[in-house]
Write an enzyme that holds these catalytic residues in place. Structure first.
Site, PDB file in Angstrom:
ATOM      1  N   THR A 168       0.777 -10.866  10.804  1.00  0.00           N
ATOM      2  CA  THR A 168      -0.194 -11.302   9.796  1.00  0.00           C
ATOM      3  C   THR A 168       0.487 -11.587   8.458  1.00  0.00           C
ATOM      4  OG1 THR A 168      -1.770  -9.892  10.890  1.00  0.00           O
ATOM      5  CG2 THR A 168      -2.365 -10.622   8.698  1.00  0.00           C
ATOM      6  N   VAL A 169       1.320 -10.641   8.008  1.00  0.00           N
ATOM      7  CA  VAL A 169       1.929 -10.813   6.683  1.00  0.00           C
ATOM      8  C   VAL A 169       2.991 -11.922   6.727  1.00  0.00           C
ATOM      9  CG1 VAL A 169       3.224  -9.678   4.835  1.00  0.00           C
ATOM     10  CG2 VAL A 169       1.451  -8.414   6.060  1.00  0.00           C
ATOM     11  N   LYS A 225       6.464   0.796   3.833  1.00  0.00           N
ATOM     12  CA  LYS A 225       6.372   2.050   3.062  1.00  0.00           C
ATOM     13  C   LYS A 225       6.840   3.252   3.851  1.00  0.00           C
ATOM     14  CE  LYS A 225       2.965   0.191   3.787  1.00  0.00           C
ATOM     15  NZ  LYS A 225       1.826  -0.692   3.799  1.00  0.00           N
ATOM     16  N   GLU A 236       7.832  -4.547  -3.439  1.00  0.00           N
ATOM     17  CA  GLU A 236       6.550  -4.528  -4.164  1.00  0.00           C
ATOM     18  C   GLU A 236       5.360  -4.373  -3.214  1.00  0.00           C
ATOM     19  OE1 GLU A 236       5.967  -4.882  -7.824  1.00  0.00           O
ATOM     20  OE2 GLU A 236       4.253  -3.922  -6.859  1.00  0.00           O
ATOM     21  N   VAL A 292       3.469  -0.757  -1.822  1.00  0.00           N
ATOM     22  CA  VAL A 292       2.456   0.074  -2.510  1.00  0.00           C
ATOM     23  C   VAL A 292       1.428  -0.841  -3.173  1.00  0.00           C
ATOM     24  CG1 VAL A 292       2.033   1.829  -4.289  1.00  0.00           C
ATOM     25  CG2 VAL A 292       4.188   1.853  -3.007  1.00  0.00           C
ATOM     26  N   GLU A 313      -8.171   1.114  11.716  1.00  0.00           N
ATOM     27  CA  GLU A 313      -7.386   1.005  12.950  1.00  0.00           C
ATOM     28  C   GLU A 313      -8.061   1.810  14.070  1.00  0.00           C
ATOM     29  OE1 GLU A 313      -4.599  -0.724  13.188  1.00  0.00           O
ATOM     30  OE2 GLU A 313      -4.225  -1.128  11.073  1.00  0.00           O
ATOM     31  N   ASP A 332      -0.479   7.521   5.076  1.00  0.00           N
ATOM     32  CA  ASP A 332      -0.157   6.227   4.454  1.00  0.00           C
ATOM     33  C   ASP A 332      -0.120   6.387   2.924  1.00  0.00           C
ATOM     34  OD1 ASP A 332      -0.115   3.123   4.560  1.00  0.00           O
ATOM     35  OD2 ASP A 332      -1.823   3.559   3.255  1.00  0.00           O
ATOM     36  N   LYS A 334       3.145   6.030   0.077  1.00  0.00           N
ATOM     37  CA  LYS A 334       3.069   5.271  -1.181  1.00  0.00           C
ATOM     38  C   LYS A 334       3.286   6.200  -2.380  1.00  0.00           C
ATOM     39  CE  LYS A 334       0.025   2.008   1.152  1.00  0.00           C
ATOM     40  NZ  LYS A 334      -1.360   1.679   1.522  1.00  0.00           N
ATOM     41  N   GLY A 365      -3.855  -6.728   3.417  1.00  0.00           N
ATOM     42  CA  GLY A 365      -4.341  -8.032   3.868  1.00  0.00           C
ATOM     43  C   GLY A 365      -3.264  -9.090   3.738  1.00  0.00           C
TER      44      GLY A 365
END
Ligand code: HSE
Length: 432
Positions: free
Chosen positions: A13-14, A105, A129, A132, A190, A201, A205, A302
């Site tokens: 996705t990213v 992360k 970047e 987090v 999830e 998670d 961070k 996202g």
């Protein structure tokens, strides 16, 4: 340099978001910084699934080494995730003198020290970047915009899944399990939500933010971590009546040279900026000794938000490369002085305590007597009349108290004949 040649490992996705962002805004970026970002190779085990973006023939490969060893590629973007093969890819890229951009992360919070040492040894850099706060440029703010400050405190809402669940619990009066199930069905949570709802998670961070703030690479295992599954509808309602909202907070504080690192469901004032961060949104509140209070807000996850952060890192690295000043501003610089992490028992905070007690003479006196014995001062007590039951909820807000003292007091209260349930305890963070 007219072009920055980029290799991507991990076309999910990213990865697709990064390609899409560069295709959409390459000209604008070029006008701003004087070079054009070009995606030269993309590696993924699956190169047939349609990701909704077109890439030129010959760009896709199933072999990550085609990216790492390509002499034209100047920067490698790691978007594989996890803490095993991703680490190998990053180390290999660094050894090939390529700087790395990652959103990983979990990897940084576990192996950051080793990875940054490898970057330094090879004269290149690792930028992160997107690890987090997704699209919120909070690491850049901390590292650059607030560079003149001693960071006194950071509070963060850093997990969109948890914030979405807590927001819906508050707005709909529903219980944790019902909202979690609905969130999973809607694709917001999830199938295995443990990483999010158990706080891990956010702990990853938290470790990264604290490392940047205090110049020592903290491991996520050093973060005292509590998830949101213990938050009940009853507590959300009591918090609301008392003027608070419950949020899963990353809590980072410097106390007399020692560092407090925690992830806890905590009451924050409903009227505060953090108290008004709803749904999947994230926010980071940072207090510096010079600047005072600052806050950064936006989408924490996202495709597009994360791609925005990854491409910003690529632009920074491209600027450094084109000006022959790689590591001009290393993404992490270790320095001495703030490595000691406080034990949770040493923490001093305000607390929300909910007890289920018998509604009969002397109970409040017994409870307050035990709290007084441990030097815990009560700020407020709420008990609602309940004629249909012999037991009632007693909600106590404390003034600042030592965690160890509160635990000892609650251990004594819990075994009183008049106390029928294990006491519920949450932090209060007043953002003072
Ligand atoms: N799962 C995270 C969240 C995003 O819900 O915010 C990735 O860190």
């Amino acid at each position: 340099m007219k072009e920055l040649h980029i290799g991507i490992i991990g076309f999910g996705t990213v990865g697709a978001g990064v390609v899409e962002t560069i295709q959409k805004n390459a000209q604008l970026i070029s006008q701003r910084v004087g070079f054009t970002p070009v995606i030269t190779r993309i590696a993924d085990l699956d190169i047939t699934t349609d990701r909704g973006v077109k890439v030129p023939d010959g760009v896709l490969t199933t072999n990550a080494m085609d990216v790492i060893e390509d002499p034209n590629i100047q920067v490698v973007v790691e978007l594989v995730g996890g803490t095993t093969i991703a680490k190998t890819f990053i180390l290999k890229a660094l050894q090939h003198k390529k700087s790395v951009v990652t959103a990983n992360k979990a990897l940084l919070a576990t192996y950051g020290q080793e990875l940054f040492a490898a970057a330094q040894e090879n004269g290149v850099d690792i930028w992160f970047e997107a690890s987090v706060g997704g699209g919120i440029p909070c690491l850049k703010a901390l590292r650059e915009g607030l560079a003149a400050n001693h960071v006194q405190e950071i509070l963060g809402i850093l997990n969109g899944t948890c914030n979405y669940i807590l927001t819906r619990m508050e707005q709909e009066g529903a219980d944790f399990n019902a909202v979690l199930k609905a969130a999973q069905e809607a694709g917001y949570a999830e199938a295995n939500p443990a990483l999010d709802v158990d706080g891990f998670d956010t702990a990853h961070k938290t470790a990264i933010l604290a490392s940047l703030a205090y110049g020592h690479w903290f491991n996520a295992k050093q973060v005292d971590t509590q998830g949101i599954s213990s938050v009940t509808q009853q507590d959300i309602q009591y918090a609301s009546e008392l003027g608070y909202r419950i949020k899963l907070l990353a809590i980072i504080k410097e106390v007399n040279g020692h560092i407090q690192l925690g992830v806890h469901p905590a009451l924050v004032p409903a009227a505060s900026l953090l108290g008004n961060v709803s749904g999947v949104f994230n926010a980071v509140w940072i207090r510096g000794d010079i600047v005072g209070n600052t806050m950064y807000y936006g989408r924490g996850a996202g495709r597009q938000a994360t791609a925005s952060a990854v491409v910003a890192d690529l632009i920074d690295l491209g600027l450094n490369i084109s000006n022959n000043c790689l590591r001009r501003l290393p993404a992490f610089t270790p320095y001495d002085g703030y490595e000691h992490v406080m034990e949770s028992s040493e923490v001093i905070a305000r607390y929300y305590v909910r007890l289920q007690v018998m509604d009969k003479p002397g109970v409040l006196a017994k409870v307050s007597g035990i709290l007084a014995k441990y030097d815990i001062s009560i700020a407020s007590v709420t008990q609602k009349e309940n004629s249909s039951s012999s037991s009632v909820a007693m909600v106590i807000l404390t003034h600042k108290a030592q965690d160890a003292a509160l635990k000892s007091a609650l251990a004594e209260i819990a075994v009183l004949d008049e106390c029928s349930e294990t006491p519920v305890v949450f932090r209060i963070e007043d953002l003072a």
